[in-house]
Design an enzyme around this catalytic site. Sequence first.
Site, short mmCIF file in Angstrom:
data_model
loop_
_atom_site.label_atom_id
_atom_site.label_comp_id
_atom_site.label_asym_id
_atom_site.label_seq_id
_atom_site.Cartn_x
_atom_site.Cartn_y
_atom_site.Cartn_z
N GLU A 237 41.00 -0.41 -1.47
CA GLU A 237 41.98 0.21 -0.57
C GLU A 237 41.19 0.87 0.55
O GLU A 237 40.55 1.90 0.32
CB GLU A 237 42.79 1.27 -1.32
CG GLU A 237 43.69 0.72 -2.40
CD GLU A 237 44.86 -0.08 -1.85
OE1 GLU A 237 45.16 0.00 -0.65
OE2 GLU A 237 45.47 -0.81 -2.64
N LEU A 238 41.22 0.27 1.73
CA LEU A 238 40.31 0.73 2.78
C LEU A 238 41.05 1.36 3.96
O LEU A 238 42.18 1.81 3.81
CB LEU A 238 39.42 -0.44 3.20
CG LEU A 238 38.80 -1.19 2.01
CD1 LEU A 238 37.99 -2.38 2.47
CD2 LEU A 238 37.97 -0.27 1.13
N GLY B 112 38.17 3.86 0.10
CA GLY B 112 37.21 4.44 1.04
C GLY B 112 37.13 3.58 2.28
O GLY B 112 38.07 2.86 2.60
N GLY B 113 35.99 3.64 2.96
CA GLY B 113 35.84 2.90 4.21
C GLY B 113 35.31 1.49 3.98
O GLY B 113 34.70 1.20 2.94
N CYS C 207 44.91 7.13 5.47
CA CYS C 207 44.58 5.71 5.69
C CYS C 207 45.70 5.01 6.44
O CYS C 207 45.45 4.06 7.16
CB CYS C 207 44.32 5.03 4.35
SG CYS C 207 45.67 5.27 3.19
N GLU D 32 38.44 3.39 13.57
CA GLU D 32 39.23 4.41 12.86
C GLU D 32 38.65 5.80 13.14
O GLU D 32 37.46 6.04 12.92
CB GLU D 32 39.19 4.11 11.36
CG GLU D 32 40.20 4.89 10.56
CD GLU D 32 40.10 4.64 9.05
OE1 GLU D 32 38.99 4.35 8.56
OE2 GLU D 32 41.14 4.77 8.38
N LYS E 281 34.98 8.66 -10.26
CA LYS E 281 34.03 9.45 -9.46
C LYS E 281 34.78 10.11 -8.33
O LYS E 281 35.25 9.47 -7.40
CB LYS E 281 32.91 8.57 -8.88
CG LYS E 281 31.87 9.45 -8.17
CD LYS E 281 30.92 8.69 -7.29
CE LYS E 281 31.16 8.82 -5.81
NZ LYS E 281 31.30 10.17 -5.26
N TRP F 93 37.66 11.74 -0.07
CA TRP F 93 38.04 13.14 -0.21
C TRP F 93 39.52 13.41 -0.02
O TRP F 93 40.06 14.35 -0.56
CB TRP F 93 37.24 14.00 0.78
CG TRP F 93 37.74 13.89 2.18
CD1 TRP F 93 38.85 14.51 2.70
CD2 TRP F 93 37.19 13.12 3.24
NE1 TRP F 93 39.02 14.16 4.01
CE2 TRP F 93 38.00 13.31 4.37
CE3 TRP F 93 36.08 12.28 3.35
CZ2 TRP F 93 37.75 12.70 5.58
CZ3 TRP F 93 35.81 11.68 4.56
CH2 TRP F 93 36.65 11.88 5.66
N ASN F 94 40.16 12.57 0.81
CA ASN F 94 41.54 12.93 1.16
C ASN F 94 42.49 12.56 0.02
O ASN F 94 42.42 11.46 -0.50
CB ASN F 94 41.95 12.25 2.47
CG ASN F 94 42.01 10.76 2.32
OD1 ASN F 94 41.08 10.15 1.80
ND2 ASN F 94 43.09 10.15 2.73
P1 NAD Z 1 33.57 6.49 2.06
O1 NAD Z 1 33.72 5.02 1.99
O2 NAD Z 1 32.44 7.09 2.82
O3 NAD Z 1 33.47 7.15 0.59
C1 NAD Z 1 34.41 6.88 -0.41
C2 NAD Z 1 33.76 7.09 -1.76
O4 NAD Z 1 32.74 6.12 -1.95
C3 NAD Z 1 33.11 8.46 -1.97
O5 NAD Z 1 33.40 8.92 -3.27
C4 NAD Z 1 31.61 8.14 -1.85
O6 NAD Z 1 30.78 9.01 -2.57
C5 NAD Z 1 31.56 6.75 -2.44
N1 NAD Z 1 30.39 5.95 -2.06
C6 NAD Z 1 29.60 6.09 -0.97
N2 NAD Z 1 28.63 5.16 -0.98
C7 NAD Z 1 28.82 4.40 -2.09
C8 NAD Z 1 28.16 3.28 -2.64
N3 NAD Z 1 27.08 2.74 -2.05
N4 NAD Z 1 28.64 2.74 -3.79
C9 NAD Z 1 29.73 3.27 -4.40
N5 NAD Z 1 30.39 4.35 -3.92
C10 NAD Z 1 29.94 4.91 -2.77
O7 NAD Z 1 34.97 6.99 2.59
P2 NAD Z 1 35.29 8.40 3.17
O8 NAD Z 1 34.66 8.48 4.51
O9 NAD Z 1 35.02 9.42 2.13
O10 NAD Z 1 36.89 8.25 3.31
C11 NAD Z 1 37.51 7.80 4.43
C12 NAD Z 1 37.88 6.33 4.33
O11 NAD Z 1 38.74 6.09 3.21
C13 NAD Z 1 38.65 5.89 5.55
O12 NAD Z 1 38.21 4.65 5.99
C14 NAD Z 1 40.08 5.80 5.02
O13 NAD Z 1 40.93 5.00 5.76
C15 NAD Z 1 39.86 5.30 3.64
N6 NAD Z 1 41.05 5.54 2.80
C16 NAD Z 1 41.81 4.46 2.38
C17 NAD Z 1 42.97 4.66 1.63
C18 NAD Z 1 43.84 3.51 1.16
O14 NAD Z 1 44.60 3.69 0.22
N7 NAD Z 1 43.79 2.34 1.77
C19 NAD Z 1 43.34 5.95 1.28
C20 NAD Z 1 42.55 7.01 1.71
C21 NAD Z 1 41.40 6.78 2.45
#
Ligand code: NAD
Length: 487
Positions: free
Chosen positions: A248-249, A226-227, A282, A379, A173, A149-150
Amino acid sequence: MQRFQYYIGGEFLDGEARFQSIDPATGDVWAEMPEAREADVDRAVDAAEKALYEGPWAKLTATQRGKLLYRLADLVAANARKLAELETLDTGKIIRETSAQIAYVADYYRYYAGIADKIEGSYLPIDKPDMDVWLRREPVGVVAMVVPWNSQLFLSAVKIGPALAAGCTMVVKASEDGPAPLLEFARLVHEAGFPAGVVNIITGFGPSCGAVLGRHPKVAHIAFTGGPETARHVIRNSAENLASTSLELGGKSPFIVFADADLESAANAQVAGIFAATGQSCVAGSRLIVEASVKDAFLSILKRKAEAIRIGSPLDMATEVGPLATKRQQDHVAALLEKSIASGARRITGGQKPDGVGYYFPPTILDCDGVNSPSLAEEFFGPVLSVVSFESEAEALRLANDTRYGLASGVFTQNLTRAHRLMKGIRAGVVWVNTYRAVSPIAPFGGFGLSGHGREGGLAAALDYTRTKTIWLRTSDDPIPDPFVMR
Ligand code: NAD
């Protein structure tokens, strides 16, 4: 209530189902979003595949692709204010940050517009006579892009820009939390004149949309932000189609302050590093590692600055910290904080979830010296800084590397040789020296360890969306001899 549509095959559609989006500043529903499930994901991937192989896109020259990207960049710049307001409304990220960030997103598209016709193949000096051999660089294929989301416009630009420069087609997505800015961005893609199906933008939930997209047999690469826990699912999904991945986590980035640093300057960087975007960044510098002799002095500056931060409506230009994006995130921050305090971490400031509407959380600082606090390892993705102190450079480096993540880091010192030793010693994808949180389309970005793999930004990111094809051309007019006749 506003209604959004998603964008598949050049059309704006309502989707199989719909869900409601909440304004994090009030907790009220403000918009209705289309929810993509399996049939819509199929449709989007089919559209991307058709555009890749059958549509006009494949016939465009690289320069023409670049021109479309320039047009998109100009449209993003012209619509930055509207996109910023939508992102602020849907995610709670303050308008001050969204407007600055989205104006800069236009520069990312401009950078990749310029890259489009600089992706070159190569000629190989092959070890055989009468043979010309060269490598063509071709788009890797249909790319699935999944973002959190961010900063969705930013996190998608670092994927969409290089992938378009490379000639790929894609299904993006948007996060189910705050998809409005990306769905609105689709209108700019359309207006820029990209052929139907080149960029498809949908939203939906992880298991019913993200996972279906990731394991789709027509997807060649998954670019995920994402995470780490979700990233494990992404990798499992990719196994279905043996798709490549870039991840990118998250991070637990160290922010090291030596006694010789300019403490006021370092404190400003630390405040931005942990409290900007309400800590939902992140690269948040969430572990302060400060030299023991200046710990008290530095913490007193930080406490003063943290307590002076203006918390308020994210739509107000004067606001410095807004709400967290979701109730789930607010609960997570509160629970991890409680666990950390129970483990012995001492609260220097903040820490209390405020009463009233919205998913707010105040800037919080925890003294974790001598404590095995979970806040040092996990985190928050929220405005919580954990502090430890050190006596020697070796100890500072050991503490900095005491994490499974490795995204970013900051070093504040006036000692040049020490700065060089730390640059080499820190295990993270980015080291900022006497600065923090600087990014640029020209500079690659990405992590080590649980922070993921692959790099975004720079020329290399565009090359990552290509694969090589090896061409062998025999240049002799002599017929190929019969292989079974002995000579
Ligand atoms: P998340 O991992 O819960 O979700 C990210 C995305 O993945 C969402 O669009 C979600 O719908 C999708 N998703 C969920 N389950 C899935 C699956 N089984 N298969 C495929 N897609 C799926 O992350 P979040 O909680 O929305 O975001 C926060 C995380 O993102 C934090 O860990 C943060 O550090 C990380 N982040 C990393 C960066 C980077 O560039 N390294 C930048 C921003 C955020």
